[in-house]
Structure formats: C-alpha cells, structure tokens
Design an enzyme around this catalytic site. Structure first.
Site, mmCIF file in Angstrom:
data_model
loop_
_atom_site.group_PDB
_atom_site.id
_atom_site.type_symbol
_atom_site.label_atom_id
_atom_site.label_comp_id
_atom_site.label_asym_id
_atom_site.label_seq_id
_atom_site.Cartn_x
_atom_site.Cartn_y
_atom_site.Cartn_z
ATOM 1 N N ASP A 44 -6.276 4.429 -3.670
ATOM 2 C CA ASP A 44 -7.224 3.983 -2.647
ATOM 3 C C ASP A 44 -8.679 4.080 -3.105
ATOM 4 O O ASP A 44 -9.533 3.389 -2.567
ATOM 5 C CB ASP A 44 -6.989 4.755 -1.344
ATOM 6 C CG ASP A 44 -5.635 4.396 -0.716
ATOM 7 O OD1 ASP A 44 -5.214 3.240 -0.883
ATOM 8 O OD2 ASP A 44 -5.015 5.245 -0.096
ATOM 9 N N TYR A 84 -3.449 2.774 6.895
ATOM 10 C CA TYR A 84 -3.638 4.222 6.917
ATOM 11 C C TYR A 84 -5.075 4.610 7.119
ATOM 12 O O TYR A 84 -5.980 3.878 6.762
ATOM 13 C CB TYR A 84 -3.189 4.784 5.559
ATOM 14 C CG TYR A 84 -2.100 5.813 5.704
ATOM 15 C CD1 TYR A 84 -0.812 5.427 6.037
ATOM 16 C CD2 TYR A 84 -2.365 7.157 5.515
ATOM 17 C CE1 TYR A 84 0.194 6.376 6.171
ATOM 18 C CE2 TYR A 84 -1.354 8.105 5.636
ATOM 19 C CZ TYR A 84 -0.082 7.705 5.965
ATOM 20 O OH TYR A 84 0.900 8.634 6.096
#
EC number: 1.4.3.-
Lengths: 689, 689
Positions: B320, B404
């Site tokens: 990420d 998320y």
C-alpha cells in the site's frame, strides 16, 4: 456449640442477588453466629466474605432472569470465614448459612496453613517492628541525624523451609529522611531486615542484606546521608510543568449506562459487578443482547518473584491475591483523579480483626470513555464516509500492595469485545546497593545512589468461566499454517489455512506467536447461519515469558500456574484460585496444576479457561521513584458468534454530537516577524515567483 | 534540454525548512523545469514530491536549530518526479534542484519498472473497464434486473510472470444492487475479473474466479439476486441505537501544543510533522528537552498477501505504500468525526497527471487525548496518594486503500514514550463463493450469502532512524535468562539476569517472547550517571507471525522484509522503503534484504532499525460488512536515558482541573417498587434484623 441465632426475616434476605457482595449486616450476622457457636470464646477474625454460590443452583436463577421467567428460590447465601481461636491458637475456617443463620461447618486448618495477611495484622507487625528492642539497637548503629527516622514494610515471608510452621513476617526497613506523608522511603533502604513471628510477636532473627555485588553482608554501620528521590509533587526539586491545559470530559445528558444494585446495563451488555476481599472486582453473568457469554471473569491470582539470587531476597515472592487480597488493598477512589467524565462508584465491606464491618467506599468505578475510531470506511469514488467512534465502558479497581500499584480494568466495547487491561505502576521494590563507585549487579538496575531495583516478574492468572450461548463449551486453538506446496492445490505457494486442535482433556497449552495461535471457546450445539460453524469467542492472549525460576525453586513450586500460559479445567465449585486456596508461606501450589491432572473430559462440558500472562520487569531507571504505567491487555472477542459486525447500529460520529474545536494557527496574527506556517510560506513563495 | 527557468527569489525559498513538505508552487515549478527541459514535449505526471534531503547536509542545520546557533545554509531543496514521456512511452525519473531551478538528472527506467498507481490512472481504468465491450458482454450474461448495475475496483496486478513488462490492472467486479453512494458492493462480488493494459488501455484477458471449494471456474451465468449486506447507517435493516449519550471533550483554555509551520511543540517534545505522497505522515527530528531522540520515523512499507491459493487470487498482494502511497490515499479528515477535542489539521499537496497541484486538505490531524492514569502511588500508612493522568499527543493519518482503511497514529506521552498505533478497519476484500448449501473453504470465512473473505496478512515495516543523544548509535537486544543453578551464586534457583547481544554487522534478528527479548538503541558515548550504562531507548516490538507464503512464491520474493521482524542497516541516503523503490508488479524485493547483505559494521554508527510487525487476519464474520478496528502497537520508550521518571513534574490529577461528575443512583428516587441498590438493600436488611 450452641444453636444458631434467631432469624427475624427470610423475606429480606431473599432480596439479595446470588452474586451480590457482602453487606455489613452479614458481617455482623456472621460474628453473631460464630460467637454463638463458640459460646463467646475469644476469636480473632481474619476474613468474612460471601462464599461463591454453587453454580448448579445459580444457573436456574440467572437463566430465569435472562429469559424473564419466574425466579426460582435464591440459592443458599453462604459466608466464608477465617478466624483464630485465641485460646487454642487454632486457625479455623467456617462456612455459615445466612438464610438459616447456622454453621455449615467449622474446620481447624493444618498447622502449616497460613491465612492471608489482614490490615490490622499488617499495622500491628509494623508497630511491633519499630518498637522491638533488637530493631532499635540496630537503628542506633545507623547514627541517624536529628529528624531522620526509620520505617518498615512488613512482607509476607515467602518460603525456603518445608518444615516452617510459624507465621512469619520479614520487615524491610527504610530510612525516613523527610517527615512528609508521601516521603519515598523506598529510595533509602536499610541493610538489615528483622523477622517476626506474627502470632507470638517474637523477634525471630535479624537478616542482613547483601549490599555489594556478591552474597556477603556487613555489620550495620552509620548511615551515609543521601538525598531521597521523591515522587510527591510537594517534595520535588524541580518546578511542575505549567503548560498542560485542562481537558474536560462532559456528558451533559448523563452516562449511557444504568445501574440497578450491582447490575449494570450498557448498550447491549448486562453484567453484575461483584466484589470480594480476595479477587476484589469480579464480573458475573455477562450477557450481550440477551445471549449468555461469560459466567464469571476474574483476575484470580498473581505472583511476583524477584530475580536477585541472594538471601533473603529469594523469599520475596508476593501472591497479591492469595496472600493479601485485591479487595483488601483496593484504593478508595476519588472523583476526577482516577477517571474522567461521569463516574459511578461501588462500595464494599470487609471485617476488621474484631469482627466490626469496615466500609470500603468507592473501591470500584464505572465510567465511559472514548477510544478513538471503532470503524470507518470511505467510498473513494463518492467520498462518502461512515465513521463510528469507539465508546467503551470501563469497570476499574486500583490496588496498592505496599510499594506497588495495579490498575485492573474490564473494558466493554460496542462490538461485543471485553478487554482486561492491567496497568502496573507504583514504586519499585528496592534494595540497598553500595554503588557510589559505579557498582552494578546483573539482576537489577541502579535507580539512585545506594539503591537498586531487582529484576522481577509479574505473573497474572485470568480465570475465564465461559458460557458461550450456554454453559457447555469446547476450548480449542487454531494455528495459521502454510498449505503444502503442490501443483494442484497450491500452485503458487501462497495458500494458507488454519489447523484446529481441540482440548479434549483438562490440561495445558502453549501460546505460539510464530503460528499465530488463537484460542477459542465455542458452543458445539449452536451453529452460526452465515459461517456454518459453531458460535465462538476468541481469547486474544498476551503471549509472555513464563516463570524464569527453575522447577526446583520454591518460587516455581508455589506458582505452577505461572509456568504455562493456558490451563483448561472442568468446572468444579470452589476451584477459583490458580495457586490454590492458601498461598501465604505455601510450600507448593494447590491449584490448576492439580485440577488439570484429573484428566477430565472437557469437550462440550462446563469448562474453565485460565490464562497466565505477565511482565518480565527489568526496571528502567525511568520507573523510579514512581513508575509510568506498563500495560498488558487480553481481549475476548466474538469470532463467528454474530452474523455481522455487532457495532453496525452505533450512530455515526458527527460534529453536532461531539462538538470538537478547530485549531486556529496561533502564529497567523502575531508572529509575522517569525517564520509563518507552511501555507503562509507557500503564499509568499507564489507571490514573489 | 534547455536552460532552467529564471529564478526570481532565493530568499523566499530559503525560508522553507529542510523537512517541510511539498508546496503547490513547487509542483508548478517542477512542471516548468521539466517542460523547459523537454522543450514542451507531452509529459504525463505520476509523481512530484520532495526528495528526502541528504542527511549529512541536514544534521548541521537541525543541530544549529537545536542548540540555538546561527543556521548554516539550508540543504539543497530537491524534488523527485516520475513521469511518462508520451511520445516514446518512456517512464522516467528526474531529480530537480528547486534552489537552482535546474534538472539534476533524468533517467529512463527499465521497461519492467512500474511506477505506483496514481489517482487519475485509477479512475481512468475504472471507467475503461466499465466501458469495455468485453466486460459489457460478460455483464449482459448476468441478466441483471432493472436498477442493478456493476462496478469495479482496479487492483494492482501483482506478479506471477517474471517476463511480464506490461503495466497491468486486474479489475475485481461487483454487483451494485442499491443506488447509494455508500452501497457495499463488496458484499456482492462477480465471478469474472477482466485484466487491462494500463498504458495501451487494451483489454488483455477475462479471468474467471473460482466460486466453489476447488480451483475450477464456470462460465458466467445469470445473477441470483441476494441481499447486499450494508454498512451505511441509511441502508441498515435495523434501527440505530438510541441509548448512546454525548461525550464531549472540552479544552476551554485551548490545547497544550503549539504549532509553528510544521514544527510541533508539546510538553518537552519538539518534532516536525512531515508529509509526502508515499509515506504520508512522517515524523522528523524528534527531540525531548532539547536532547536528540529520532532523526526520522515512518511506516515505510506494508504488504497484504492473501492466502487463497487459487488463480488469480495469488496475485492479490498490495504494497500500500509503494504501489499507491499513503499520502495519496490519506483521508481528508472532518472535525468531530475522526478525533475529539481541540484539533489541528495539516494539509498536503500532490500533482495530478497534468502537473496541476491538488490540495489535500486535513490529511493529518493533531490532538491531545487523555489515556487514563500515568502513575499512581498511595502510601498505605497515611492514605496520601499521588495520581497523575496520562495526557498524550496524537498525530494521525487515515488511509483508504480501496476497500480497506488504516489508521496510523504516533502517540507521544509525558514519560518520553512514542507509540506507533496501527488500526485496521474498512471492508474485507471479498470473493464469490457458492455457499448456499453450507459450503466453506479452508482459507477463508463466509461473511454472507455468496461471499467469502480470504485469510490474509497485513505486514508493516516501521522504519526507525534513531538519534539517541546523537547520530551514532548501537543496536542490541537483551534476553532475560535464568542464572545456572549453583550452590554459591544461585543457591535458591530464583536468580535471573539479562544477556546482551550487540548487532555488530548489518543484518536481521528475531523477536523472542520466551526469552522476553527487548531491542535497544543506545549511545555508547553517553553514560547515564545513575545506571552507569550508556543512555538508551528500547523498542517494545509487536511479535507477530511472519509471512506465511513460501520462499519460492512471488509473494515472498517481493516482500522479503516481511520474513524477519528486525532488520538493521547502516544509514544510506535514499534507503527509505523496506521493499525497495518500485514495488508495483515487482519481481523481487530491492530493499532491506539487499542493504543488510552489505554486512556493514553498525556498532556505534549511523544505523537504521526496521521493525516488521503485522496481523495474520483470518476474518471473523464480525469483521463484515465493515471491520471493528484491530489494533497493533509498537512502543519506543526511554530505558536508562533519563535519571528518573521523566513525567514526575506533571501536575497531579485533581477534580478542580478535570471536573468529573458523580453518578447519582437513578433508582433511588423513582424505583422504590423495584429492587434498589445494594446499599438500600443493606439498610433494609439491617432495619428488619
């Protein structure tokens, strides 16, 4: 023994809930019953408390409550008492039936059994020590300057002799250089330590403490004055910080909880706050949305052995629950000091040595707290966000065990989790060390001139009596393990699955960080309609180093519960304390290690899960003269118990509700002569370009 | 390439601090410099950001600041840019000197190197997918009812072919059954997943997702309508809770912090809040009471591999930080939603694909919080208590990476500790599963009808660049070990000591719960006058299961940092990211595992400590449709750095300051017909007796 006293009203007694703590009237009643039973013989009371009611009798009662059915008769209300018969010196235990005002049994305990320390006894020994001629003779050798005195902390004696039947106290002595109610005597330990008989009040022996880097001891010499390292604000040699602004929690509409007696309702939780002199805070009968979760939760034992190998420090091993009791040592809490916001306090009662009730005000507190975000999601396409804050309910007790403090909190959350949070604070147990020339010892940390804090461990036992959707549960653990490399089933080598191990017989298990081991409690007869698996809660353990003391040491033999992180037993009434009923000067444990050895079948049974966790505490100098909290936490969380996030229906976080304040750049108006904010700089930069 | 644009003012640039984040003007300047350098050739911008300044240039500057000396010249301000030359398709990196407005270098990156995903690209691919005739043909087969549509989340492609040089996107597709900005499409995954070329925009392939319990796939069939499991409050099928009362944090005198540009001062702390598009929040130049502690702290990388072994899920492995960037995905925070109290926000800037500055408002927030007690001691003899509350300063960023959310907070406390707290929340990444007949898979959890959430891991890398009382430090670890049983040295078997291991060469180490291993950072040239040992900070690690994927898997080869919890390297400029500079579609890591292999001497050097920690996340059904936070935390704490508890001078907790409210028993007045409080019952009981 004579007949039991007259019973004036059964109806009133019936109003007590089976889990209600002891009342002052019950103390008085117990004394009456015993006085009557022993025909007025002189008794010295050590303990009067409620006996945990028989589970088989309680379940129908609390199930009727939960389901709204008519209540069956309340289970017998039984008191447990410990006392000495002063004529014979016998140490006795008696159970009394409150409802019938009668003695169930009296038994004289074996000679080697020592009951816990009580408050009157502690104060008496402290006084005895100070007034002892042998101690005064030793103190004279210190040649203390005017105004400087000594004090002592009577310690439970520990064990190094299996034939010792006397009730002994080891008094650790300290210089009191400053006359102030918060003088930190732990900063100035003496090098001698008298031992007294707690029953006969005889002086037994003067122990001399090794104060060098080896085991040798020296005769008492004049005290070399050294500055006390103080923690109390009035005694600090530095000014207090002045830049901390008030932070006020306001609950203008009151709290979100309601309290009826000891029954607490908050959000979808219901439970009963229990209190007794040994466990202190106990949580009974926890339900969520009307579903059973836990029958009883308690921090049931702990032990603190010290790593200094030298005599008499090897005997320093406190069992703070069994040797003293968290109910006895619980702080009477003060509004605005120990918690913020809207606070409900619960009181308790204990007996003194004469059988008089002592009111323990504000020993448990209950309040809400905000713990940041609970869940959030932003849809990145639309920017629409759902943010929900994490309101929690905290039930807390703070215990002072001589030098040390423990803060125990059960924290209930809106997603059906229960955290047991333990904070260690207070003052390190210290010892003398002649360290002015740079001496250090490998089992401790110098925390000041002449003073060392030995390495030690705090080992806690968390007793979890589960009732996951019912009172028969199965304990198992799940490990996360890679799938074998295989061209068909795991062609890319990324697959992993869980491996389940059911504990079929009472026994122990280890934690495993490397396998991400998770312990679960499930109800095999209730299947979750989404997961297709039995409903379960998981125990998020706190993996920790177990007891460092070897299996031949008394430290180990007395605290076997601290040698393994997980114990599972079949429920038996009266099996409440991990190291056994009597820990003071115990020669060996008489607890979980015995009960698991029954090899009871425990699959789909009424089981109890005991989790040992702890802190290996090698003190930092920063832990002195008072220790910033060290926190350990254990979670119980639903894992396949609900069909979705149980906090979904908590309203969104919103400014209208929370009323936060936006920070205005302080430099913007008044500080144009200094460097401004980045935004200002960026503007400047742009303008000139 | 032509000459650099004219420089109008050096003086203004000089006002930027070396650690200040990118300004919008710098974005515009970078574009000007590059346009000029490429003579107006069409460029597509991927990234424009500040390049971390050279440490050797920064140290004299920040040391002059710390010591109040005259500042040396500011280190060169350098920008890092990534862009595509649209004529040639070349993917380039250039460094630009802002001070001289010149190009330092431009290099064309190798064909297999993929830059991170940018916002414009993500939106373009999403649109491309929806408009693709191949996708529309597939959607037609779903035979969706009126009002029901599809959407897609373009995923970074991952890696399974070392010869793949195309920039690929795997679009996971979902049914949109409810037209609402917060519809939870993750509840209704489709069984097909198209792949597109991100450069040519070609449709590459239609992948079909296994939706049974094995690896087989099926042709697309009409959608069987199923109810979407929603998280948004407006879409819930249950009413919201109405019993949650407001909880308001008031700071009537304002906050205890001050902010000047990006410099934050709070209590005895000073540090700079940094921000860049990749790390997002960075903490620079942390000092305490004027003493150096940390040069730079950053959550520098993370990877999320999934445990479903089946194609194409094996490629689901997000990095990420490197693949997208926490600065790019940081939420723009809203007052009163994400934190309570008095809140300061920091903004950031990024470029869009055209080189236009995009303002990122409120991406970092700063506020104080109360975290219960910090230390307490009661003198049991006098009852006198000192209780000090635990005020903390929180610097926080919340990132949304498609489904998320991560909440990252650096929490500074008054006892000189820094906690990095990571909360995982948001929505599980889901996959289709035909589970109406009770099917389950061993690598996932059913979270709803037709939908499964695969097991996965979140592995974080915390990059700690220490400066403990100076820039040359030593990393070591201490284990707690029993002393050997010995009649002379350890006669009672209770002794234990610590065993020290110094990391002398760059390398790795394991955590060890069983040995209570503690990692420390010390300065060998500064000796603590109380402990007689070098001053140190300790890293309280978060021991976790390391990467489960086998060493032959691409998942492992791309994320070697996730295979060991501790890495220590000798500091080198430009070694900032644990998995290397370019992670998107990487074939192997190019980070810490390479740097430790230099076997640099690291004792008493400028070292960097990298801690890999994580969560093995086997979803609970309770984690759906939005996940209650799962928290991991890592602490940096002084350990022999000060001479005593650094929070001693924090004023006591007092009701006059905190203004808490006492709970009055609600039942007392109105509920006399029901059971009253225990106190009431006790009174009754007493009266009748």
């Amino acid at each position: 023994m004579s007949a039991s006293p007259q019973v004036s009203s059964q109806a009133t007694l019936a109003q007590l809930h089976p889990f209600d703590p002891l009342t002052s009237s019950e103390i008085q009643l117990a004394v009456k019953i015993l006085e009557s039973a022993f025909s007025g013989e002189a008794l010295r009371y050590k303990k009067i408390d409620v006996q945990e009611p028989l589970k088989k009798d309680v379940i129908p009662y609390i199930e009727a409550e939960r389901l709204g059915h008519q209540l069956p008769p309340r289970p017998a209300r039984v008191l447990q008492t410990l006392f000495h018969r002063l004529n014979s010196g016998a140490f006795c235990k008696a159970l009394l039936n409150v409802d019938t005002r009668s003695v169930i049994y009296v038994k004289e305990l074996p000679k080697h059994v020592q009951g816990p320390v009580d408050v009157d006894e502690m104060l008496a020994i402290e006084k005895l020590c100070l007034e002892s001629p042998e101690v005064q003779k030793e103190v004279e050798k210190l040649n203390l300057p005017p105004g400087v005195t000594v004090c002592n902390d009577p310690w439970i004696y520990g064990t190094d002799d299996p034939n010792e039947n006397r009730r002994l106290f080891q008094c650790y002595m300290y210089i009191v250089a400053v006359d102030h109610p918060q003088n930190n005597h732990y900063s100035t330990p003496c090098k001698f330590s008298p031992v007294f008989d707690g029953i006969t009040h005889e002086f037994v022996r003067m122990d001399y403490l090794p104060a060098g880097v080896d085991h040798s001891v020296m005769a008492t010499a004049p005290w070399k004055p050294v500055k006390t390292i103080q923690y109390a604000h009035e005694l600090l040699d530095t000014p207090l910080r002045t830049d901390l602004k008030p932070y006020i929690v306001q609950q203008p509409e009151g709290p979100s909880f309601t309290v009826d007696g000891n029954l607490v309702s908050w959000q979808k939780w219901r439970f009963r706050v229990g209190f007794n002199t040994r466990d202190g805070l106990v949580i009974h009968n926890v339900t969520y949305e009307g579903r059973n979760l836990f029958y009883r939760l308690s921090l049931c034992e702990m032990t603190v052995p010290y790593g200094d190998p030298r005599k008499p420090f090897h005997r320093k091993q406190a069992f703070d629950v069994g040797d003293v009791g968290f109910g006895v040592t619980a702080n009477q809490l003060a509004l605005g000091c120990d918690c913020l916001g809207h606070i409900k306090y619960f009181d308790g009662w204990r007996t003194d040595s004469k059988g008089e009730p002592v009111h323990l005000e504000n020993v448990i507190c209950l309040h809400e707290q905000d713990n940041g975000l609970q869940h959030k999601h932003t849809n990145y396409r639309t920017g629409a966000a759902t943010a929900v804050r994490n309101r929690q309910l905290v039930v807390q007790m703070i215990c002072t065990v001589a030098n040390y403090e423990y803060i125990f909190a059960y924290i209930f959350d809106q997603a059906a989790g229960i955290e047991l949070e333990v904070r260690a604070t207070g003052i390190l147990s210290t010892a003398p060390l002649d360290n002015e020339d740079g001496q250090t010892v490998p089992w401790g940390t110098n925390v000041g001139p002449g003073v060392v804090a030995a390495f030690h461990q705090h080992m806690f036992s968390y007793r979890i009596d589960p009732a996951i959707d019912g009172f028969e549960n199965t304990i198992y653990y799940e490990d996360s393990v890679p799938m074998p490399q295989d061209d068909q089933t795991n062609p890319f080598g990324c697959g992993y699955v869980t491996e389940e191990t059911i504990l079929k017989q009472s026994g122990t298990a280890n934690t495993s960080v490397d396998r991400h081991r998770v312990f679960k409690i499930r109800n095999d007869s209730v299947i979750n309609p989404i997961t297709y698996k039995p409903v379960a809660y998981k125990l998020q353990t706190s993996p920790a180093q177990m007891l460092l003391m070897g299996p031949n040491s008394f430290n180990f033999r007395r605290a076997e519960f601290a040698s393994k992180p997980i114990w599972v037993t079949n429920y038996q009434d009266d099996e409440l304390y991990a190291a056994g009923e009597f820990t003071n000067q115990s020669r060996s444990s008489d607890g979980v290690e015995k009960w698991v050895a029954r090899n009871d079948p425990i699959e789909n049974k009424d089981v109890v899960l005991w989790h040992t966790f702890g802190l290996t505490h090698n003190p930092r100098v920063e832990d002195f003269p008072v220790m910033p909290i060290e926190k350990v936490s254990v979670m119980l969380k639903p894992d396949g118990f609900f069909t979705r996030n149980p906090a979904l229906d908590v309203p969104a976080s919103a400014q209208s509700f929370n009323q936060s304040t936006l920070h205005q750049a302080q430099g913007a108006d008044c500080c144009s002569h200094t460097a401004g904010s980045v935004a200002d700089r960026a503007k400047l930069y742009k303008r000139i370009e």
